[in-house]
Design an enzyme around this catalytic site. Sequence first.
Site, PDB file in Angstrom:
ATOM      1  CB  VAL A  99      -1.289  -0.514   1.484  1.00 56.84           C
ATOM      2  CG1 VAL A  99      -1.632   1.287   0.759  1.00 56.84           C
ATOM      3  CG2 VAL A  99      -2.176  -1.188   1.460  1.00 56.84           C
ATOM      4  CD  GLU A 119       8.126 -17.725   1.655  1.00 49.10           C
ATOM      5  OE1 GLU A 119       9.138 -17.636   0.228  1.00 49.10           O
ATOM      6  OE2 GLU A 119       8.184 -18.621   2.008  1.00 49.10           O
ATOM      7  CG  ASN A 150       6.840  -6.371   6.885  1.00 55.44           C
ATOM      8  OD1 ASN A 150       5.986  -5.608   7.666  1.00 55.44           O
ATOM      9  ND2 ASN A 150       6.941  -6.243   5.945  1.00 55.44           N
ATOM     10  CE1 TYR A 174      -0.313 -10.326   4.264  1.00 57.45           C
ATOM     11  CE2 TYR A 174       2.836 -10.740   5.730  1.00 57.45           C
ATOM     12  CZ  TYR A 174       1.336  -9.971   4.663  1.00 57.45           C
ATOM     13  OH  TYR A 174       1.842  -9.813   3.218  1.00 57.45           O
TER      14      TYR A 174
HETATM   15  C1  LIG Z   1       1.168  -4.296   5.600  1.00 55.68           C
HETATM   16  C2  LIG Z   1       0.399  -3.016   4.709  1.00 55.68           C
HETATM   17  C3  LIG Z   1       0.292  -3.735   3.244  1.00 55.68           C
HETATM   18  C4  LIG Z   1      -0.054  -2.982   5.360  1.00 55.68           C
HETATM   19  O1  LIG Z   1      -1.256  -1.986   4.459  1.00 55.68           O
HETATM   20  P1  LIG Z   1      -2.432  -1.425   4.896  1.00 55.68           P
HETATM   21  O2  LIG Z   1      -3.407  -1.091   4.255  1.00 55.68           O
HETATM   22  O3  LIG Z   1      -1.852  -0.281   5.886  1.00 55.68           O
HETATM   23  O4  LIG Z   1      -2.484  -2.371   5.900  1.00 55.68           O
HETATM   24  P2  LIG Z   1      -4.264  -2.152   6.754  1.00 55.68           P
HETATM   25  O5  LIG Z   1      -4.918   0.102   7.259  1.00 55.68           O
HETATM   26  O6  LIG Z   1      -5.995  -2.737   5.914  1.00 55.68           O
HETATM   27  O7  LIG Z   1      -4.327  -2.473   8.528  1.00 55.68           O
HETATM   28  C5  LIG Z   1      -5.278  -3.396   8.858  1.00 55.68           C
HETATM   29  C6  LIG Z   1      -4.629  -3.586   9.829  1.00 55.68           C
HETATM   30  O8  LIG Z   1      -3.917  -4.723  10.055  1.00 55.68           O
HETATM   31  C7  LIG Z   1      -2.387  -4.223  10.899  1.00 55.68           C
HETATM   32  N1  LIG Z   1      -1.375  -3.071  10.769  1.00 55.68           N
HETATM   33  C8  LIG Z   1      -1.360  -2.410   9.638  1.00 55.68           C
HETATM   34  N2  LIG Z   1      -0.303  -1.850   9.611  1.00 55.68           N
HETATM   35  C9  LIG Z   1      -0.020  -1.987  10.629  1.00 55.68           C
HETATM   36  C10 LIG Z   1       1.270  -1.737  11.663  1.00 55.68           C
HETATM   37  N3  LIG Z   1       2.845  -0.443  11.169  1.00 55.68           N
HETATM   38  N4  LIG Z   1       1.916  -1.603  13.006  1.00 55.68           N
HETATM   39  C11 LIG Z   1       1.172  -3.243  13.684  1.00 55.68           C
HETATM   40  N5  LIG Z   1      -0.004  -3.662  13.102  1.00 55.68           N
HETATM   41  C12 LIG Z   1      -0.347  -3.244  11.918  1.00 55.68           C
HETATM   42  C13 LIG Z   1      -3.664  -3.881  11.751  1.00 55.68           C
HETATM   43  O9  LIG Z   1      -4.203  -4.646  12.619  1.00 55.68           O
HETATM   44  C14 LIG Z   1      -4.620  -3.160  11.115  1.00 55.68           C
HETATM   45  O10 LIG Z   1      -5.827  -3.250  11.491  1.00 55.68           O
HETATM   46  P3  LIG Z   1      -6.002  -1.274  12.520  1.00 55.68           P
HETATM   47  O11 LIG Z   1      -5.440  -0.448  11.844  1.00 55.68           O
HETATM   48  O12 LIG Z   1      -7.528  -1.852  12.556  1.00 55.68           O
HETATM   49  O13 LIG Z   1      -5.270  -1.672  13.909  1.00 55.68           O
HETATM   50  C15 LIG Z   1       1.946  -2.304   4.156  1.00 55.68           C
HETATM   51  O14 LIG Z   1       1.619  -1.395   5.397  1.00 55.68           O
HETATM   52  C16 LIG Z   1       2.462  -1.975   3.933  1.00 55.68           C
HETATM   53  O15 LIG Z   1       2.934  -1.564   1.896  1.00 55.68           O
HETATM   54  N6  LIG Z   1       3.541  -2.105   3.430  1.00 55.68           N
HETATM   55  C17 LIG Z   1       5.429  -2.359   3.035  1.00 55.68           C
HETATM   56  C18 LIG Z   1       5.050  -3.310   1.776  1.00 55.68           C
HETATM   57  C19 LIG Z   1       4.685  -5.122   2.562  1.00 55.68           C
HETATM   58  O16 LIG Z   1       5.836  -5.212   4.118  1.00 55.68           O
HETATM   59  N7  LIG Z   1       4.221  -5.110   1.940  1.00 55.68           N
HETATM   60  C20 LIG Z   1       3.746  -7.141   2.667  1.00 55.68           C
HETATM   61  C21 LIG Z   1       5.203  -7.843   2.556  1.00 55.68           C
HETATM   62  S1  LIG Z   1       5.333  -9.488   2.878  1.00 55.68           S
END
Ligand SMILES: CC(C)(COP(=O)(O)OP(=O)(O)OC[C@H]1O[C@@H](n2cnc3c(N)ncnc32)[C@H](O)[C@@H]1OP(=O)(O)O)[C@@H](O)C(=O)NCCC(=O)NCCS
Length: 154
Positions: free
Chosen positions: A76, A108, A113, A120
Site C-alpha cells: 500500500v 512468508e 515486518n 496477516y
Molecule cells: C503491510 C501493508 C500492506 C498494510 O497495509 P495497510 O493498508 O496499511 O493496512 P490496513 O490499514 O488495512 O491495516 C489492517 C490491519 O493490519 C494491522 N496493521 C497495519 N499496519 C500495521 C502496523 N504498522 N503495525 C501493526 N499492525 C499493523 C492492524 O491490525 C490493522 O488494523 P487496524 O488499523 O484496525 O489496527 C503496508 O504496511 C505495506 O505496504 N507495507 C510495505 C510492503 C510490505 O511489507 N508488504 C508485505 C510483504 S510480506
Amino acid sequence: MSVSVTVRQANSKDADEIAKLHARCFARGWTAREFAALLIQDGVHAWVAATDDNAIDGFAVIRTVLDEAEILTVAVDPERRRGGIGRALLIHAFAELDKNGVARCFLEVAQDNDAALGLYRRLGFEVTGKRANYYANPSQGRVDAVTMTRIIAK
Ligand SMILES: CC(C)(COP(=O)(O)OP(=O)(O)OC[C@H]1O[C@@H](n2cnc3c(N)ncnc32)[C@H](O)[C@@H]1OP(=O)(O)O)[C@@H](O)C(=O)NCCC(=O)NCCS
C-alpha cells in the site's frame, strides 16, 4: 482512519503503475516488464485498490495452484497506510479465491515486518513455521521468514 476503497482486478495495463508503487514500498523493486509478465501467467491473480483520485494506492498479487494460494506481494502507498486498504484488498481477493474453489492461502513474511504481520494476523493467518536467515536486510544482515496459513472460506 478508514477511507472508501474500490478494489478491482488488475490487468497488464496496470503493470507500470504497480511497478512504480512496488519500487516505493520495497528495497528491491520489480520492473514494469516483470509485472507485465507475471500478470499474464497461468494461476496468477492480481487486484489493485483505488481511493478518491483513481490512482492505484495498493495492490496484491497471488498465485494459485489447484486449491492452494500463495501471496506473492502486497503493498500500500506509504502515504495511505493504516486506512484499511491492505485489509480491503486481501478480503476482496479471498472472496474471489473462495468462489474459485481455493481452500487455503500461504505466505512468508520477514519476522521484523510488524505492519505485514499485523495485517496477516488481523485477517486470521496463523504462524506455521520459520525459515532461518531467509531474507537479506541491508541494515541487519539476514532476517528470518515467518510462514503463515489461512483457511480461505471463513
Ligand atoms: C503491510 C501493508 C500492506 C498494510 O497495509 P495497510 O493498508 O496499511 O493496512 P490496513 O490499514 O488495512 O491495516 C489492517 C490491519 O493490519 C494491522 N496493521 C497495519 N499496519 C500495521 C502496523 N504498522 N503495525 C501493526 N499492525 C499493523 C492492524 O491490525 C490493522 O488494523 P487496524 O488499523 O484496525 O489496527 C503496508 O504496511 C505495506 O505496504 N507495507 C510495505 C510492503 C510490505 O511489507 N508488504 C508485505 C510483504 S510480506
